[in-house]
Enzyme design. Structure first.
Site, short mmCIF file in Angstrom:
data_model
loop_
_atom_site.label_atom_id
_atom_site.label_comp_id
_atom_site.label_asym_id
_atom_site.label_seq_id
_atom_site.Cartn_x
_atom_site.Cartn_y
_atom_site.Cartn_z
N LYS A 227 0.84 -1.20 0.00
CA LYS A 227 0.00 0.00 0.00
C LYS A 227 0.88 1.26 0.00
CE LYS A 227 -3.79 -2.59 1.89
NZ LYS A 227 -4.57 -3.07 3.03
N GLN B 43 -4.88 -1.98 9.26
CA GLN B 43 -4.72 -3.31 8.64
C GLN B 43 -5.29 -4.40 9.57
OE1 GLN B 43 -3.33 -3.75 5.46
NE2 GLN B 43 -4.14 -5.80 5.73
N ASP C 266 -11.21 2.18 3.19
CA ASP C 266 -11.38 0.73 3.04
C ASP C 266 -12.87 0.38 2.90
OD1 ASP C 266 -9.27 -1.00 2.80
OD2 ASP C 266 -8.81 -1.07 4.95
#
Ligand code: NAD
Length: 280
Positions: A48, A92, A115
């Site tokens: 990322k 995460q 997200d």
């Protein structure tokens, strides 16, 4: 059989983003939080960060110790929620067991939830009116579009019903007018259901979940699964070597859906930046 090349399609998406960012002097910022030392999470976070560099984004990484408390993590998210340099925040997953994932996700400001994991975003996907795309399912839809695979009226089977992959995947296929069946761990006669599918999307997380006898001749097979085999190498859910003999299109693992997930995350971050800065 056509091998779907997720790396190339993802690079095209990121190139478009990088160009827009450069031309307009935009400065989107993404903050990535990682808690503990999960090796897979480390790889995803590094990828990322690399994608942010590629797109010309500002990125910040917060690598927190395994024993970070819920209070410390929430305090960091609240600080980032107010930070003007940061447009997108992601934490995460999975988090260490002592942390409450749901509460952490809900602490991220909806304007920065790139997200699209928070309840409101997941719900909006169902209605079909959302700002941030669910990254992995939207990445799959981009792949289908790139290869001119018409979804409308087709029988699509999604294996897996998680809130981040299976369910939103089914919704996006439905919005594209597919006739969608969702299968899961309690599904009876999975093989027969899959054999009727023009498009199979597997999001199980188990090597060998989709074998050649489950796939109709000429079907499109999309493998979302990421597993480690006995040699420690990445492998999808699909028995690739045998299924590719029957499929018309198939994604490899790695190099299929994975890079697209990150490309959509970059799209979402750019969207967040433009919305936060009130750019049309
Ligand atoms: P999850 O564990 O939350 O969900 C797995 C789903 O598979 C469940 O809904 C379960 O009902 C179903 N399932 C389990 N065993 C089954 C069986 N025998 N038959 C039919 N269905 C069965 O996982 P998830 O978060 O949805 O992720 C699924 C996979 O996709 C994992 O391998 C994950 O690593 C991978 N993933 C990949 C990306 C990417 O970018 N490529 C992104 C997210 C997740």
């Amino acid at each position: 059989m056509t091998l779907i090349d997720g790396k190339t399609v993802a690079a095209a998406v990121k190139d478009r983003i990088a160009e827009e960012v450069k031309e307009n002097g935009y400065t989107p910022g993404l903050a990535v939080i990682i808690v503990g030392n999960d090796p897979a999470s480390r790889v995803y976070v590094n990828n990322k960060k690399k994608a942010c560099e590629y797109c010309g984004f500002h990125s910040e990484e917060y690598a927190l110790a395994e024993n970070t408390t819920q209070g410390e993590l929430i305090a960091l998210i609240e600080k980032l929620n107010c930070d003007e340099k940061i447009d997108g925040i992601l934490c995460q997953l999975p988090l260490p067991k002592h942390l409450d994932e749901k509460a952490v996700i809900e602490a991220i400001s909806p304007a920065k939830d790139v997200d699209a994991f928070c309840e409101a975003d997941v719900g909006k996907v169902m209605i079909g009116n959302y700002t941030f795309s669910p990254c992995t399912p939207a990445g799959v839809m981009e792949l289908l579009k790139f290869y001119n695979i018409d979804v409308s009226g087709k029988n699509a089977v999604v294996i897996g019903r998680s809130n981040i992959v299976g369910k939103p995947m089914a919704m996006l296929l439905l919005h594209a007018n597919a006739t969608v069946t969702i299968c899961h761990s309690k599904t009876q006669n999975l093989k027969e259901i899959c054999r009727g599918a023009d498009i199979v999307v597997s999001a199980v997380g188990r090597i060998g979940a989709v074998t050649a006898d489950m796939v109709k001749e000429g079907a499109v097979v999309i493998d979302v699964g990421i597993n480690r085999n006995a040699e420690g190498k990445l492998q999808g859910d699909v028995d690739f070597e045998n299924v590719k003999e029957k499929a018309s299109f198939i994604t490899p693992v790695p190099g299929g859906v994975g890079p697209m997930t990150i490309a959509v995350l970059m799209q979402n971050t750019l969207k967040a930046y433009k919305s936060n800065k009130k750019i049309k």
